[in-house]
Design a protein around this motif. Structure first.
Motif, PDB file in Angstrom:
ATOM      1  N   VAL A 189      64.988  35.370 -35.919  1.00  0.00           N
ATOM      2  CA  VAL A 189      63.716  36.036 -36.205  1.00  0.00           C
ATOM      3  C   VAL A 189      63.768  36.706 -37.578  1.00  0.00           C
ATOM      4  N   GLN A 190      64.859  37.373 -37.885  1.00  0.00           N
ATOM      5  CA  GLN A 190      64.975  38.054 -39.176  1.00  0.00           C
ATOM      6  C   GLN A 190      64.882  37.064 -40.339  1.00  0.00           C
ATOM      7  N   ILE A 191      65.574  35.948 -40.218  1.00  0.00           N
ATOM      8  CA  ILE A 191      65.539  34.941 -41.282  1.00  0.00           C
ATOM      9  C   ILE A 191      64.146  34.320 -41.381  1.00  0.00           C
ATOM     10  N   GLY A 192      63.549  34.016 -40.231  1.00  0.00           N
ATOM     11  CA  GLY A 192      62.219  33.415 -40.236  1.00  0.00           C
ATOM     12  C   GLY A 192      61.153  34.331 -40.806  1.00  0.00           C
ATOM     13  N   VAL A 193      61.234  35.628 -40.510  1.00  0.00           N
ATOM     14  CA  VAL A 193      60.252  36.582 -41.037  1.00  0.00           C
ATOM     15  C   VAL A 193      60.377  36.691 -42.549  1.00  0.00           C
ATOM     16  N   GLN A 194      61.590  36.695 -43.067  1.00  0.00           N
ATOM     17  CA  GLN A 194      61.763  36.749 -44.517  1.00  0.00           C
ATOM     18  C   GLN A 194      61.199  35.501 -45.190  1.00  0.00           C
ATOM     19  N   ARG A 195      61.323  34.375 -44.526  1.00  0.00           N
ATOM     20  CA  ARG A 195      60.738  33.137 -45.085  1.00  0.00           C
ATOM     21  C   ARG A 195      59.214  33.218 -45.071  1.00  0.00           C
ATOM     22  N   LEU A 196      58.634  33.783 -44.012  1.00  0.00           N
ATOM     23  CA  LEU A 196      57.189  33.974 -43.959  1.00  0.00           C
ATOM     24  C   LEU A 196      56.721  34.925 -45.054  1.00  0.00           C
ATOM     25  N   HIS A 197      57.489  35.973 -45.313  1.00  0.00           N
ATOM     26  CA  HIS A 197      57.139  36.900 -46.384  1.00  0.00           C
ATOM     27  C   HIS A 197      57.126  36.200 -47.739  1.00  0.00           C
ATOM     28  N   ASP A 198      58.013  35.245 -47.929  1.00  0.00           N
ATOM     29  CA  ASP A 198      58.034  34.520 -49.201  1.00  0.00           C
ATOM     30  C   ASP A 198      56.752  33.724 -49.401  1.00  0.00           C
ATOM     31  N   LEU A 199      56.147  33.298 -48.303  1.00  0.00           N
ATOM     32  CA  LEU A 199      54.872  32.580 -48.369  1.00  0.00           C
ATOM     33  C   LEU A 199      53.679  33.528 -48.478  1.00  0.00           C
ATOM     34  N   GLY A 200      53.930  34.827 -48.360  1.00  0.00           N
ATOM     35  CA  GLY A 200      52.843  35.798 -48.365  1.00  0.00           C
ATOM     36  C   GLY A 200      52.192  35.957 -47.014  1.00  0.00           C
ATOM     37  N   TRP A 201      52.862  35.495 -45.947  1.00  0.00           N
ATOM     38  CA  TRP A 201      52.322  35.562 -44.596  1.00  0.00           C
ATOM     39  C   TRP A 201      52.955  36.720 -43.825  1.00  0.00           C
ATOM     40  N   SER A 202      52.247  37.146 -42.803  1.00  0.00           N
ATOM     41  CA  SER A 202      52.761  38.205 -41.944  1.00  0.00           C
ATOM     42  C   SER A 202      53.907  37.678 -41.080  1.00  0.00           C
ATOM     43  N   GLY A 203      54.892  38.546 -40.846  1.00  0.00           N
ATOM     44  CA  GLY A 203      56.017  38.151 -40.008  1.00  0.00           C
ATOM     45  C   GLY A 203      55.635  37.919 -38.557  1.00  0.00           C
ATOM     46  N   TRP A 204      54.491  38.454 -38.128  1.00  0.00           N
ATOM     47  CA  TRP A 204      54.044  38.245 -36.747  1.00  0.00           C
ATOM     48  C   TRP A 204      53.720  36.784 -36.470  1.00  0.00           C
ATOM     49  N   LEU A 205      53.500  36.011 -37.521  1.00  0.00           N
ATOM     50  CA  LEU A 205      53.217  34.590 -37.314  1.00  0.00           C
ATOM     51  C   LEU A 205      54.422  33.840 -36.740  1.00  0.00           C
ATOM     52  N   TYR A 206      55.581  34.456 -36.772  1.00  0.00           N
ATOM     53  CA  TYR A 206      56.766  33.807 -36.199  1.00  0.00           C
ATOM     54  C   TYR A 206      56.609  33.583 -34.701  1.00  0.00           C
ATOM     55  N   LEU A 207      55.717  34.367 -34.077  1.00  0.00           N
ATOM     56  CA  LEU A 207      55.462  34.187 -32.637  1.00  0.00           C
ATOM     57  C   LEU A 207      54.792  32.851 -32.337  1.00  0.00           C
ATOM     58  N   LEU A 208      54.304  32.153 -33.366  1.00  0.00           N
ATOM     59  CA  LEU A 208      53.723  30.829 -33.146  1.00  0.00           C
ATOM     60  C   LEU A 208      54.758  29.844 -32.624  1.00  0.00           C
ATOM     61  N   ASN A 209      56.034  30.165 -32.796  1.00  0.00           N
ATOM     62  CA  ASN A 209      57.084  29.308 -32.239  1.00  0.00           C
ATOM     63  C   ASN A 209      57.074  29.298 -30.716  1.00  0.00           C
ATOM     64  N   LEU A 210      56.361  30.234 -30.117  1.00  0.00           N
ATOM     65  CA  LEU A 210      56.262  30.279 -28.656  1.00  0.00           C
ATOM     66  C   LEU A 210      55.073  29.491 -28.132  1.00  0.00           C
ATOM     67  N   VAL A 211      54.212  28.995 -29.022  1.00  0.00           N
ATOM     68  CA  VAL A 211      53.015  28.258 -28.619  1.00  0.00           C
ATOM     69  C   VAL A 211      53.358  26.782 -28.506  1.00  0.00           C
ATOM     70  N   PRO A 212      53.096  26.154 -27.358  1.00  0.00           N
ATOM     71  CA  PRO A 212      53.385  24.721 -27.218  1.00  0.00           C
ATOM     72  C   PRO A 212      52.636  23.900 -28.272  1.00  0.00           C
ATOM     73  N   LEU A 213      53.245  22.810 -28.664  1.00  0.00           N
ATOM     74  CA  LEU A 213      52.744  21.888 -29.679  1.00  0.00           C
ATOM     75  C   LEU A 213      52.814  22.503 -31.081  1.00  0.00           C
ATOM     76  N   VAL A 214      52.331  23.730 -31.211  1.00  0.00           N
ATOM     77  CA  VAL A 214      52.410  24.381 -32.519  1.00  0.00           C
ATOM     78  C   VAL A 214      53.866  24.595 -32.922  1.00  0.00           C
ATOM     79  N   ASN A 215      54.731  24.896 -31.946  1.00  0.00           N
ATOM     80  CA  ASN A 215      56.129  25.153 -32.260  1.00  0.00           C
ATOM     81  C   ASN A 215      56.881  23.907 -32.719  1.00  0.00           C
ATOM     82  N   SER A 216      56.259  22.748 -32.631  1.00  0.00           N
ATOM     83  CA  SER A 216      56.882  21.531 -33.155  1.00  0.00           C
ATOM     84  C   SER A 216      56.479  21.265 -34.597  1.00  0.00           C
ATOM     85  N   ILE A 217      55.453  21.932 -35.077  1.00  0.00           N
ATOM     86  CA  ILE A 217      54.966  21.742 -36.448  1.00  0.00           C
ATOM     87  C   ILE A 217      55.278  22.952 -37.323  1.00  0.00           C
TER      88      ILE A 217
END
Length: 321
Positions: A189-217
């Motif tokens: 989670v820590q590594i993924g949130v830092q990667r999201l920050h590099d894109l200018g996105w909120s770290g809360w978007l990491y929770l999309l990994n829990l959504v079926p189908l979306v977590n494959s993309i």
């Protein structure tokens, strides 16, 4: 003051595509000041952010400011015959950002440009900061290898203890396995949130990994999309990729096929074992059927022989009776 000295002037303009809030946050971080003080710079009047600079130093400060989204410029210093500190005046109405001022319309008290970081400091075990695509791959590879090594050690210890006490081995293995899983999730989670920050996105978007189908993309987007070139609301850009980062990221090209080969090999071995088991079962079933058929044939032959013997017995004639 000589003619070859320069100053950095800012009049509130921003680079295209940079939001005002983002720019103010970047300036507050760079200048080690509060956002409220930084907002005093956005009055539309020219402000001297830094004075008495050589040309190379002025270029360095200007690059750092542009990375923060600030559209500043370099101007040559004009020789003056009086002290700025005594008159509290500046040429062209500009205020000296490096000198404290009591006026509420003056720039912040923090010294500008002394330590303008061009790149952010890297921190692994935190959700703050930014990392790029290659560093995300490199850190993920290190995390994966560390997890595999830890899992191997736990399995070895579990098998060693199981010889003495299977119950203790099961309990200890379960606790260590759960701790390893929690550690893996937290660091991921820590590594993924830092990667999201590099894109200018909120770290809360990491929770999309829990959504079926979306977590494959979604994980693929983290590997493909480039980060912001300059500073954003999450800080300055990460440092340039080192040789170690490039080597570790490229090792994924060998690690992924290796894992696929291992998975396919395990699957083939399982399939062959199942096929062999099915063949053995069929052979045993055929053997049992053949034995039953043979036994039935023997019984039929015995019955036929018995019938033949009964048919061959002589019958008394009426005269003998």
């Amino acid at each position: 003051m000589s003619d070859n000295r320069f100053k950095i002037v800012f009049d509130g303009a921003l680079l295209p595509g940079v939001e005002s809030t983002t720019a103010k946050l970047n300036l507050a971080e760079l200048f080690k000041s509060s956002v409220e003080d930084i907002e005093k710079l956005f009055t539309g009047r020219p402000v001297a952010l830094k004075r008495d600079l050589s040309r190379p130093d002025a270029e360095t400060y200007l690059t750092a400011l542009k990375n923060a989204g600030i559209d500043a410029r370099i101007e040559a210093e004009q020789p003056v015959a009086f002290s700025l500190a005594e008159t509290h005046e500046t040429d062209s109405g500009a205020a000296d950002f490096s000198r404290p001022a009591a006026s509420p319309y003056a720039p912040p008290r923090a010294t500008v440009g002394e330590n303008l970081p061009e790149y952010a400091e890297l921190k692994v075990f935190t959700i703050n900061g930014r990392i790029g695509r290659l560093r995300y791959l490199a850190w993920t590879l290190v995390l994966t290898v560390a997890m595999l090594v830890a899992a191997g050690i736990i399995s070895t210890v579990g098998f060693a203890i199981a010889t003495a006490s299977p119950t203790i081995a099961i309990i200890l293995g379960s606790l260590l396995g759960f701790a390893l899983f929690v550690a893996l999730v937290v660091v991921s989670v820590q590594i993924g949130v830092q990667r999201l920050h590099d894109l200018g996105w909120s770290g809360w978007l990491y929770l999309l990994n829990l959504v079926p189908l979306v977590n494959s993309i979604f994980p693929l987007l983290l590997l493909v999309l480039p980060g912001n070139a300059g500073a954003n609301q999450y800080g300055a850009p990460p440092p340039r990729n080192s040789t170690a980062v490039k080597v570790l990221a490229s090792l994924w090209l060998a690690f992924i096929p290796l894992m696929l080969i291992i998975v396919v090999s395990l699957g083939m071995n399982g399939y062959l074992d199942q096929l062999e088991s099915n063949v053995d079962s069929s052979y045993e079933s055929s053997s049992i059927t053949s034995d039953e058929d043979a036994d039935q044939s023997v019984i039929v032959e015995e019955e036929d022989a018995q019938s033949a013997d009964e048919a061959a017995e002589p019958v008394d004639s009426p005269e003998e009776q």
